[in-house]
Design an enzyme around this catalytic site. Structure first.
Site, short mmCIF file in Angstrom:
data_model
loop_
_atom_site.label_atom_id
_atom_site.label_comp_id
_atom_site.label_asym_id
_atom_site.label_seq_id
_atom_site.Cartn_x
_atom_site.Cartn_y
_atom_site.Cartn_z
CD GLU A 180 49.88 42.53 44.28
OE1 GLU A 180 50.84 41.91 44.13
OE2 GLU A 180 49.41 42.88 45.33
CE LYS A 222 49.26 39.77 46.66
NZ LYS A 222 50.69 39.29 47.18
P1 13P Z 1 50.00 42.77 51.74
O1 13P Z 1 49.46 41.61 52.08
O2 13P Z 1 51.07 43.08 52.66
O3 13P Z 1 49.30 43.81 50.94
O4 13P Z 1 51.33 42.23 50.49
C1 13P Z 1 51.07 41.51 49.41
C2 13P Z 1 51.73 41.90 48.42
O5 13P Z 1 52.39 40.98 47.83
C3 13P Z 1 51.50 43.18 47.80
O6 13P Z 1 52.28 43.30 46.51
#
Ligand code: 13P
Length: 342
Positions: A180, A222
């Site tokens: 991510e 992600k």
């Molecule tokens: P949000 O969808 O609130 O951005 O959170 C996703 C997430 O896992 C952030 O690390």
């Protein structure tokens, strides 16, 4: 490394018509979210809230493929003593775990951060495996502030290195790494600037994953969507967000990656759904779905407000958002669905 198992898990968490519930807020973050609805954050209230989500009839079992947990939650039990992990497994979803230790100030780079957590990671992953985790998550944070020269190439590079090393260690522990790299939407920048930065970040991340010998077929990306900064008066339609997002992803993300599960990043509930639906309609070589925290939970948390008598209504609010996003992940959502189900 069991490659077959990694592929099976990665494909299961991006299965058609399902997405990921990110319920891995750290204790500090969940305390802020609770405070906004007047709920005190204690071990018990955090457990009650998450038990409510994981036991929502018609949500996890139908629309959710995986749930990302926080260290405290993966060790907690429901009121009746059942481990929360078992609730998730019983609903047919895969438990996952946030394994980074948060974004810390990057020395000498004012306003930028580096995500920490590599020390002792393999031992922690082995422990999480025993507790039932099948995948993991590490979030790198990249801000945009062109007036301050942010992001610097160094910060992007340093974060990409950490993501690559984390992903390699996860695969050696047979956990699928969710990679991510989040480009924040906090600024006043134009959508094109978000596109440029996201492209640079993703290209850097995939180069480092390659150098670290990460097995791409056993990963999930992600990313953020490509959107204008929240403070830019010129916001973008779902179609414009989809075009910009898919263009960048096609330029950066190898087709070997089985799935892309977007974060919501502060988008409003319906906005995150409409954008995902438009993205899915353009499509890519990868599965496309959601891995939302706020955009799945905000309504449920507001309705619950810490009161047991609101639990059923809160579960209905959560199931509704999960349903809407599952439709969007198939490119089948319309605004009419919101009204019919609301
Ligand atoms: P949000 O969808 O609130 O951005 O959170 C996703 C997430 O896992 C952030 O690390």
């Amino acid at each position: 490394m069991n490659k077959d198992q990694l592929v099976r898990t990665a494909e299961a968490i991006v299965a058609p018509g399902k997405g990921i519930l990110a319920a891995d807020e750290s204790s500090g973050t969940i305390a802020k979210r609770f405070a906004a609805t007047g709920v005190a954050s204690t071990e018990e209230t955090r457990r009650d809230y998450r038990e409510l989500l994981f036991s929502s009839e018609g949500a996890i079992n139908q629309y959710i493929s995986g749930v990302i947990l926080y260290d405290e939650t993966i060790r907690q039990t429901a009121k009746d003593g059942t481990p929360l992990v078992k609730l998730i497994e019983a609903a047919g979803a895969a438990p996952g775990i946030k394994v980074d230790l948060g974004a810390k100030p990057l020395a000498n780079f004012s306003g930028e951060t580096i995500t920490e957590g590599l020390d002792g990671l393999l031992e922690r992953l082995n422990d999480y495996q025993r507790l039932g985790a099948r995948f993991a998550k590490w979030r790198a944070v990249i801000d945009i502030d062109s007036s301050k020269g942010i992001p610097s190439a160094f910060a992007v590079e340093a974060n990409a290195q950490m993501l690559a090393r984390y992903a390699a260690v996860c695969q050696n522990a047979d956990l699928v790494p969710i990679v991510e790299p989040e480009v924040l939407m906090d600024g006043d920048h134009h959508i094109d600037r978000c596109g440029e930065v996201t492209e640079f970040v993703l290209k850097t991340v995939f180069m480092r994953l390659y150098e670290a010998r990460v097995f791409l077929e056993g990963t999930v990306l992600k990313p953020n969507m490509v959107v204008p900064g929240r403070k830019n008066p010129k916001q973008a339609s779902p179609e414009a967000v989809a075009r910009a997002t898919i263009r960048v992803l096609r330029n950066c993300v190898p087709a070997a990656v089985p799935g892309v599960a977007f974060l919501s990043g502060g988008q409003l509930d319906v906005e995150a759904t409409a954008n995902l639906d438009a993205i899915k309609n353009l499509g890519g070589p990868w599965a496309l779905t959601f891995s939302y925290g706020r955009a799945l939970q905000a309504a449920a948390l507001r309705v619950w407000a810490g009161k047991p008598e609101n639990a059923l209504a809160a579960q209905a609010a959560f199931s509704h958002r999960a349903h809407m996003n599952a439709l969007a992940a198939q490119g089948r959502w319309t605004e009419k669905d919101e009204r019919l189900a609301a």
